[in-house]
Design a protein around this motif. Sequence first.
Motif, short mmCIF file in Angstrom:
data_model
loop_
_atom_site.label_atom_id
_atom_site.label_comp_id
_atom_site.label_asym_id
_atom_site.label_seq_id
_atom_site.Cartn_x
_atom_site.Cartn_y
_atom_site.Cartn_z
N VAL A 13 0.83 -1.21 0.00
CA VAL A 13 0.00 0.00 0.00
C VAL A 13 0.86 1.26 0.00
N HIS A 14 1.97 1.22 0.72
CA HIS A 14 2.91 2.34 0.82
C HIS A 14 2.25 3.60 1.38
N ALA A 15 1.34 3.42 2.33
CA ALA A 15 0.71 4.57 2.99
C ALA A 15 1.77 5.41 3.70
N PRO A 16 1.64 6.71 3.74
CA PRO A 16 0.52 7.51 3.22
C PRO A 16 0.68 7.92 1.77
N LYS A 55 16.66 11.50 -1.05
CA LYS A 55 15.31 12.05 -1.00
C LYS A 55 15.29 13.48 -1.51
N ASP A 56 14.20 13.80 -2.19
CA ASP A 56 13.91 15.18 -2.53
C ASP A 56 13.29 15.82 -1.28
N PRO A 57 13.96 16.79 -0.65
CA PRO A 57 13.45 17.35 0.61
C PRO A 57 12.07 17.99 0.46
N ARG A 58 11.68 18.33 -0.75
CA ARG A 58 10.36 18.92 -0.96
C ARG A 58 9.26 17.87 -0.87
N ARG A 59 9.62 16.58 -0.88
CA ARG A 59 8.63 15.51 -0.91
C ARG A 59 8.59 14.69 0.38
N VAL A 60 9.45 14.99 1.32
CA VAL A 60 9.55 14.16 2.52
C VAL A 60 8.59 14.65 3.59
N LEU A 61 7.69 13.77 4.02
CA LEU A 61 6.82 14.07 5.15
C LEU A 61 7.56 13.74 6.44
N PRO A 62 7.32 14.48 7.52
CA PRO A 62 7.88 14.08 8.81
C PRO A 62 7.44 12.66 9.15
N PHE A 63 8.31 11.93 9.84
CA PHE A 63 8.00 10.53 10.15
C PHE A 63 6.71 10.40 10.94
N SER A 64 6.46 11.34 11.86
CA SER A 64 5.23 11.28 12.65
C SER A 64 3.99 11.41 11.76
N VAL A 65 4.10 12.21 10.70
CA VAL A 65 2.99 12.38 9.77
C VAL A 65 2.79 11.10 8.96
N GLU A 66 3.90 10.47 8.57
CA GLU A 66 3.80 9.19 7.87
C GLU A 66 3.08 8.15 8.73
N CYS A 70 -0.38 6.12 8.00
CA CYS A 70 -0.51 4.65 8.02
C CYS A 70 -1.65 4.23 8.95
N ASN A 71 -1.73 4.84 10.11
CA ASN A 71 -2.78 4.48 11.06
C ASN A 71 -4.16 4.86 10.53
N THR A 72 -4.25 5.95 9.81
CA THR A 72 -5.53 6.32 9.20
C THR A 72 -5.96 5.26 8.19
N ALA A 73 -5.02 4.83 7.34
CA ALA A 73 -5.34 3.79 6.36
C ALA A 73 -5.72 2.48 7.06
N LEU A 74 -5.02 2.14 8.14
CA LEU A 74 -5.38 0.93 8.89
C LEU A 74 -6.74 1.06 9.55
N ASP A 75 -7.07 2.23 10.05
CA ASP A 75 -8.41 2.46 10.60
C ASP A 75 -9.47 2.20 9.52
N GLN A 76 -9.21 2.68 8.31
CA GLN A 76 -10.16 2.48 7.22
C GLN A 76 -10.29 1.00 6.87
N LEU A 77 -9.16 0.30 6.85
CA LEU A 77 -9.19 -1.12 6.52
C LEU A 77 -9.91 -1.92 7.60
N ASP A 78 -9.60 -1.64 8.86
CA ASP A 78 -10.26 -2.34 9.96
C ASP A 78 -11.78 -2.14 9.90
N LEU A 121 2.01 1.19 14.76
CA LEU A 121 0.79 0.96 13.97
C LEU A 121 -0.30 0.27 14.80
N ARG A 122 -0.02 0.03 16.07
CA ARG A 122 -0.99 -0.57 17.00
C ARG A 122 -1.56 -1.89 16.48
N LEU A 123 -0.71 -2.68 15.87
CA LEU A 123 -1.19 -3.89 15.21
C LEU A 123 -1.73 -4.92 16.20
N HIS A 124 -1.05 -5.13 17.31
CA HIS A 124 -1.52 -6.11 18.28
C HIS A 124 -2.81 -5.62 18.95
N GLU A 125 -2.86 -4.33 19.22
CA GLU A 125 -4.08 -3.74 19.77
C GLU A 125 -5.24 -3.91 18.81
#
Length: 248
Positions: A13-16, A55-66, A70-78, A121-125
């Motif tokens: 999926v390569h979210a986000p 990396k192109d610095p104009r395209r890098v999201l902060p890791f926390s945002v990434e 990912c958690n938003t996409a997992l929420d949608q999948l769940d 990613l709170r996978l076990h939770e």
Amino acid sequence: MKKLTKILICPDVHAPYHHKPSWRCFLRVARGWAPDGCIVLGDFGDFHAVGAHPKDPRRVLPFSVEIAGCNTALDQLDAALGLDCWGVFHQGNHETRLERYVFDKAPLLADGGIVPWDERLRLHERGWKVIPYKESFQIGELRTTHDVGRAGIYAARASLLDTGTNVLFGHTHRLVAHYQGQLFGNPHIGLTCGWLGDPAAIDYRHRDSVRRDSIHGFAAVTMRDDGVFWAQPVPIIDGHAVVDGVLY
């Protein structure tokens, strides 16, 4: 009549940095086809911020945002799968980027000094069974993994021959099925299951090459209670897919 189990296979999926129309289509399938189980083949998250590629610095999201993406996409999948659907989540090579980054940049923090990727990613939770990278999951006659070290146009055949058994995997972003007959017993399949990422977010290859080789899609598996299964490679075309005769 023997019971049939439906298993939805979710490739890279390569979210986000996922492809929004293809992801919406996949979620519609998850809701409408109502699988009994879902297997994520790895590289669900891109973890681009901690990757080793230039990396192109104009395209890098902060890791926390990434991670939030990912958690938003997992929420949608769940939500699409529902509470009665079991889940298996393979760690892909992209999910190992965090570990490799720590080993390289801050090795003294490797022993409990950071929050592991699966906890982020709170996978076990969430109730997902986690399979580490370079390991496999077996259900019936089906074996899944992120990859067995193969890529390129012949990865489906090569991985089938390498393992000597049925193998469904991600990693290549290609949608290819290769069957191999056996002298005794059922034929085996090697299936690389496509991807759900956005070609425009790839910055380490020419994007024309990415668009040519990388196919949006997934796989749908139907399994008898004795473990015999049928696997459908399902391409996503113009934001739509067909599973068991139903257009999503």
